[in-house]
Design a protein around this motif. Structure first.
Motif, PDB file in Angstrom:
ATOM      1  N   UNK A 328       0.743  -1.236  -0.002  1.00  0.00           N
ATOM      2  CA  UNK A 328       0.198  -0.148  -0.113  1.00  0.00           C
ATOM      3  C   UNK A 328       0.716   1.594  -0.076  1.00  0.00           C
ATOM      4  N   UNK A 329       1.876   1.405   0.955  1.00  0.00           N
ATOM      5  CA  UNK A 329       3.353   2.743   0.795  1.00  0.00           C
ATOM      6  C   UNK A 329       4.287   2.651  -0.907  1.00  0.00           C
ATOM      7  N   UNK A 330       3.893   1.103  -1.327  1.00  0.00           N
ATOM      8  CA  UNK A 330       4.561   1.051  -2.510  1.00  0.00           C
ATOM      9  C   UNK A 330       3.669   2.000  -3.613  1.00  0.00           C
ATOM     10  N   UNK A 331       2.850   1.806  -3.774  1.00  0.00           N
ATOM     11  CA  UNK A 331       2.114   2.251  -4.948  1.00  0.00           C
ATOM     12  C   UNK A 331       2.738   3.851  -4.806  1.00  0.00           C
ATOM     13  N   UNK A 332       2.399   4.547  -3.176  1.00  0.00           N
ATOM     14  CA  UNK A 332       2.069   5.789  -3.733  1.00  0.00           C
ATOM     15  C   UNK A 332       3.483   6.202  -3.778  1.00  0.00           C
ATOM     16  N   UNK A 333       4.367   6.327  -3.377  1.00  0.00           N
ATOM     17  CA  UNK A 333       5.860   6.312  -2.930  1.00  0.00           C
ATOM     18  C   UNK A 333       6.402   6.547  -4.294  1.00  0.00           C
ATOM     19  N   UNK A 334       5.950   6.631  -5.424  1.00  0.00           N
ATOM     20  CA  UNK A 334       6.835   7.643  -6.285  1.00  0.00           C
ATOM     21  C   UNK A 334       5.907   9.134  -6.972  1.00  0.00           C
ATOM     22  N   UNK A 335       5.180   9.301  -6.630  1.00  0.00           N
ATOM     23  CA  UNK A 335       4.170  10.170  -6.778  1.00  0.00           C
ATOM     24  C   UNK A 335       4.338  11.072  -5.664  1.00  0.00           C
TER      25      UNK A 335
END
Length: 401
Positions: A328-335
């Motif tokens: 869940x945290x990885x999906x938003x980390x690049x943005x």
């Protein structure tokens, strides 16, 4: 806000999902009998909620990027309370399904904003650790959900179990109103422009880190959902355990999940993201193989019993405590500038997949554990393969990606 306030906020926002599902699970057989509903109709109250939950996040995400997290959370939680009260008084299955759809739609604001808030405040590695803390809080909340739902259903009525959801929503709304301070670093005035939204989603959907962690978090959630959607019918209806024993088992699962999230935080410090997920992938595959193998080859044998479902699920939920916070945290980390949109798209993908599996289970459940176990095994295999391959290649984006 202090770190403690953030953790409590994340626990409440993320915990709304198990509250909405786990308190409700022990009531399903009684609800089916009371409303004289078919199995497919009962499963629809679960699957339709998840579809509305997923689709709504595509709206809540851009709204939160445009107006901020706080107003979206207040509107979402206010609507959730009203929808929960509608569930309590619904006179038939058709209206109950509609109320559950509304409940899922408003619930989307809470979970979407939780993931976006983590990206607002933290960089990727610290974000995964903070998400793990929030999900530990979710586990604490979840410990009470199934036993409470079982007890209220057994001693009062299944409608009283649905009233619990409204009370939780009121408490969460009050906490947001009194303690939450806006976290978005800068509002995007063009976030709701259709062209801007399409370009943002297109950019997000093409990013390999987003795709990797969306697959990991989706597969991990759908494997859990496969169990949740069928477990009360298998364990209570087929294998004959009591409602209270079922609630106790679900509480035990929540304790194991908390242990998994604690292990996740320690593994992230010692091993990093990629190696932590790699190790957890082996645990997940073992759980899926046990669940599927015991059901397929052992069902009907005299030795087959509730333990053949409970033991594999306990192993799975331990690794779920690693895969879910990292995913869940990885999906938003690049943005960092589009955290709401990225969180929304990930949430939609997760719930659309769960909706499809829910519809299939509604048709496939045949009085044996095999359909539930088969779905669980397939998704555990997807988790393991993703953990061993894609996460190792795309798992850690640049710190300021």
């Amino acid at each position: 806000m202090s770190p403690t306030t953030v953790v409590v906020l994340l626990a409440l926002l993320l915990g709304i999902q198990p509250v909405t599902t786990d308190v409700y699970l022990p009531a399903l057989p009684a609800m089916q009998a009371d409303l004289r509903a078919a199995m497919a109709e009962v499963q629809l109250t679960f699957a339709a909620l998840l579809l509305a939950f997923g689709v709504s996040q595509l709206v809540w995400g851009p709204l939160s990027d445009r107006f901020g997290r706080r107003p979206v959370l207040l509107v979402g939680m206010g609507g959730y309370v009203l929808a929960s009260l509608a569930c309590v008084v619904a006179p038939d299955m058709e209206l109950l399904v509609l109320a559950r759809i509304a409940q899922g739609a408003f619930m989307g604001a809470a979970v979407m904003c939780a993931r976006a808030i983590v990206r607002d405040l933290y960089q990727p590695l610290e974000g995964a650790r903070m998400m793990s803390r929030g999900l530990t809080g979710l586990g604490v909340i979840a410990i009470a959900c199934a036993p409470l739902g079982s007890a209220v259903t057994e001693w009062v009525h299944w409608r009283a179990a649905l009233l619990v959801l409204a009370l939780f929503g009121i408490g969460t709304f009050a906490f947001i109103a009194l303690r939450f301070k806006e976290t978005i670093p800068q509002r995007n005035p063009r976030a709701l422009v259709p062209g801007t939204m399409l370009r943002a989603w297109s950019q997000i959907a093409r990013h390999p880190t987003f795709l990797t962690y969306s697959l990991l978090s989706t597969a991990s959630y759908v494997a859990l959902f496969s169990f949740l959607a069928g477990s009360s019918f298998v364990l209570i209806g087929t294998l004959g355990i009591s409602k209270l024993a079922y609630g106790g088992f679900m509480a035990t699962q929540s304790v194991i999940y908390i242990l998994g999230t604690v292990a996740c935080r320690r593994m992230l410090v010692r091993l990093g993201i990629r190696r932590s997920v790699f190790v957890a992938g082996f645990v997940t595959f073992t759980a899926g193989a046990l669940m599927g193998g015991l059901a397929w080859f052992g069902w009907g044998q005299t030795w087959y019993g509730p333990w053949a479902v409970m033991l594999p699920q306990a192993i799975f939920i331990l690794a779920h405590g690693v895969h879910q916070p990292v995913g869940q945290s990885g999906t938003v980390s690049p943005f960092p500038q589009m955290a709401g949109a990225a969180s929304a798209l990930n949430g939609f993908i997760m719930m659309a997949a769960a909706f499809g599996v829910g519809l299939w289970l509604g048709q496939a459940m045949d009085g044996t554990p095999r359909p539930m176990a088969a779905a669980h095994f397939v998704w555990c295999t997807v988790i393991a393969v993703t953990a061993w391959t894609l996460v190792q290649k795309y798992g850690e984006p640049p710190e300021h990606g």
